[in-house]
Design a protein around this motif. Structure first.
Motif, mmCIF file in Angstrom:
data_model
loop_
_atom_site.group_PDB
_atom_site.id
_atom_site.type_symbol
_atom_site.label_atom_id
_atom_site.label_comp_id
_atom_site.label_asym_id
_atom_site.label_seq_id
_atom_site.Cartn_x
_atom_site.Cartn_y
_atom_site.Cartn_z
ATOM 1 N N UNK A 35 0.816 -1.219 0.000
ATOM 2 C CA UNK A 35 0.000 0.000 0.000
ATOM 3 C C UNK A 35 0.848 1.267 0.000
ATOM 4 N N UNK A 36 2.173 1.123 -0.081
ATOM 5 C CA UNK A 36 3.060 2.275 0.109
ATOM 6 C C UNK A 36 2.753 3.414 -0.855
ATOM 7 N N UNK A 37 2.715 3.152 -2.150
ATOM 8 C CA UNK A 37 2.560 4.232 -3.117
ATOM 9 C C UNK A 37 1.193 4.903 -3.004
ATOM 10 N N UNK A 38 0.160 4.117 -2.785
ATOM 11 C CA UNK A 38 -1.176 4.698 -2.651
ATOM 12 C C UNK A 38 -1.245 5.599 -1.427
ATOM 13 N N UNK A 39 -0.702 5.136 -0.303
ATOM 14 C CA UNK A 39 -0.722 5.955 0.908
ATOM 15 C C UNK A 39 0.234 7.143 0.782
ATOM 16 N N UNK A 40 1.319 6.982 0.048
ATOM 17 C CA UNK A 40 2.240 8.104 -0.146
ATOM 18 C C UNK A 40 1.556 9.247 -0.876
ATOM 19 N N UNK A 41 0.722 8.909 -1.853
ATOM 20 C CA UNK A 41 -0.016 9.957 -2.567
ATOM 21 C C UNK A 41 -0.981 10.672 -1.623
ATOM 22 N N UNK A 42 -1.582 9.934 -0.720
ATOM 23 C CA UNK A 42 -2.465 10.543 0.281
ATOM 24 C C UNK A 42 -1.667 11.476 1.182
ATOM 25 N N UNK A 43 -0.517 11.031 1.632
ATOM 26 C CA UNK A 43 0.308 11.840 2.524
ATOM 27 C C UNK A 43 0.771 13.114 1.807
ATOM 28 N N UNK A 44 1.149 12.971 0.549
ATOM 29 C CA UNK A 44 1.585 14.132 -0.232
ATOM 30 C C UNK A 44 0.454 15.149 -0.365
ATOM 31 N N UNK A 45 -0.754 14.675 -0.653
ATOM 32 C CA UNK A 45 -1.905 15.577 -0.780
ATOM 33 C C UNK A 45 -2.182 16.297 0.535
ATOM 34 N N UNK A 46 -2.138 15.570 1.624
ATOM 35 C CA UNK A 46 -2.427 16.171 2.932
ATOM 36 C C UNK A 46 -1.365 17.206 3.305
ATOM 37 N N UNK A 47 -0.109 16.907 3.040
ATOM 38 C CA UNK A 47 0.960 17.841 3.382
ATOM 39 C C UNK A 47 0.920 19.101 2.515
ATOM 40 N N UNK A 48 0.370 18.985 1.319
ATOM 41 C CA UNK A 48 0.242 20.168 0.469
ATOM 42 C C UNK A 48 -1.021 20.957 0.772
ATOM 43 N N UNK A 49 -2.128 20.262 1.045
ATOM 44 C CA UNK A 49 -3.420 20.935 1.173
ATOM 45 C C UNK A 49 -3.829 21.239 2.622
ATOM 46 N N UNK A 50 -3.331 20.475 3.580
ATOM 47 C CA UNK A 50 -3.739 20.663 4.979
ATOM 48 C C UNK A 50 -2.511 20.677 5.891
ATOM 49 N N UNK A 51 -1.442 21.260 5.419
ATOM 50 C CA UNK A 51 -0.160 21.143 6.104
ATOM 51 C C UNK A 51 -0.226 21.573 7.565
ATOM 52 N N UNK A 52 -0.839 22.710 7.852
ATOM 53 C CA UNK A 52 -0.864 23.201 9.231
ATOM 54 C C UNK A 52 -1.691 22.311 10.140
ATOM 55 N N UNK A 53 -2.663 21.613 9.565
ATOM 56 C CA UNK A 53 -3.496 20.735 10.379
ATOM 57 C C UNK A 53 -2.800 19.425 10.724
ATOM 58 N N UNK A 54 -1.888 18.973 9.851
ATOM 59 C CA UNK A 54 -1.272 17.660 10.054
ATOM 60 C C UNK A 54 0.190 17.726 10.492
ATOM 61 N N UNK A 55 0.815 18.889 10.424
ATOM 62 C CA UNK A 55 2.230 19.010 10.764
ATOM 63 C C UNK A 55 2.480 20.274 11.565
ATOM 64 N N UNK A 56 3.024 20.102 12.770
ATOM 65 C CA UNK A 56 3.379 21.225 13.628
ATOM 66 C C UNK A 56 4.654 20.872 14.391
ATOM 67 N N UNK A 57 5.583 21.809 14.461
ATOM 68 C CA UNK A 57 6.836 21.600 15.186
ATOM 69 C C UNK A 57 7.132 22.832 16.028
ATOM 70 N N UNK A 58 7.125 22.690 17.335
ATOM 71 C CA UNK A 58 7.491 23.805 18.201
ATOM 72 C C UNK A 58 8.989 24.075 18.081
#
Length: 313
Positions: A35-58
């Motif tokens: 499932x790697x490539x299919x999930x990678x495309x999902x992760x890429x979409x989320x990091x581009x479209x919802x980055x602040x919601x899914x990634x935060x680093x103090x």
């Protein structure tokens, strides 16, 4: 490759929240599967479209995130050398993902563009990754997180929260395991990585795509769905890993998500699920969304039992 085996549902007859911590299978700390490539495309979409919601680093997590990327890169290149390799260009060390064509500087920059080290790490893995740090009160808190497949929350909402506060909505968590979790995290060493597993029940709509199934910030069970089919009921499992990073002393927390449709669940696990459901207090069932899917799960289980009985006769 088939997915790394998920821990089965155990069928406990008495409900109690348990840590169920076990030694990490270090050879399979991070896993890859079909499932790697299919999930990678999902992760890429989320990091581009919802980055602040899914990634935060103090800010205080920067060194730990860099160390995490280094640990992830070393592991992937050693464990999956046909898929990942290190290359040196102009004195800088990069990790190259042969499946996607991506290349990341171990310091955190792909192709000259600035990217957070933790983002680079989760673009390589199938696991969500978070950094836990200790505050002045001796409590661990979420200092950085790339949680792309959350259930009922977003990183944007909860970055900086302590472990205790993160689990505030979970029935009986504080009574049963809060103290044990604190002691476990404090005692974790770089040479004693650990893992555990848990599961949820999720309802998917017929028209939902994989992004909508995996990224569930509002919860797993829509109350307006009153009669889901077995194909629309998913067993959503998490394999959680805990590693103390040797340089910064912080904890790297990983979560790998697995999805199994109810109608593909082995009979023994289906029976164990029915057993555990019956042990849940009302408020636990309400928290888990049992009123949405519970009757259908038991109905499906009884139909499978009837089929087995007919075969045996």
């Amino acid at each position: 490759m088939a997915p790394y085996p998920a821990q089965p549902i155990k069928g406990r007859e008495r409900y109690r929240i348990m840590m169920d911590i076990r030694k990490l299978d270090v050879q399979n700390w991070l896993t890859l599967d079909q499932n790697y490539m299919e999930e990678h495309r999902v992760r890429d979409d989320l990091l581009r479209e919802k980055r602040e919601k899914v990634l935060q680093c103090l800010p205080e997590s920067q060194d730990a995130c860099q160390e995490a990327l280094g640990e992830v890169s070393d592991f992937l290149c050693d464990r999956f050398p046909n898929m990942f390799q290190k290359v040196v260009q102009d004195g800088n060390c990069f990790i190259r993902n042969r499946m996607t064509g991506e290349q990341f500087d171990i310091g955190g920059a792909p192709g000259g563009e600035t990217i957070d080290a933790l983002e680079a790490a989760v673009r390589l893995t199938m696991e969500d990754l978070s950094i836990l740090m200790m505050n002045e009160d001796g409590e661990y808190y979420l200092a950085a997180s790339a949680s792309l497949f959350p259930t009922g929350w977003t990183v944007e909402e909860r970055i900086g929260w302590t472990i205790s506060r993160l689990h505030q909505p979970v029935p009986l968590w504080h009574q049963h395991v809060a103290s044990s979790v604190s002691k476990f995290l404090a005692r974790l060493t770089p040479t004693s990585p650990m893992e555990r597993s848990n599961y949820f029940v999720e309802i998917k709509r017929p028209d939902e795509n994989l992004i909508e199934i995996l990224y569930r910030p509002k919860g797993l069970c829509e109350k307006d769905i009153c009669s889901p089919s077995p194909e629309e009921i998913l067993i959503r499992r998490e394999r959680q890993t805990f590693r103390r990073l040797p340089k910064t002393g912080t904890i790297l927390f990983g979560v790998k998500t697995y999805l199994t449709p109810l109608d593909q669940l082995p009979m023994q696990e289906l029976e164990n699920l029915a057993t555990e459901m019956k042990s849940w207090p009302h408020y636990v069932g309400e928290y888990k969304g049992k009123e949405v899917w519970g009757a259908k799960v038991l109905e499906f289980y009884q139909s499978r039992v009837s089929q087995v009985d007919k075969v045996e006769v």
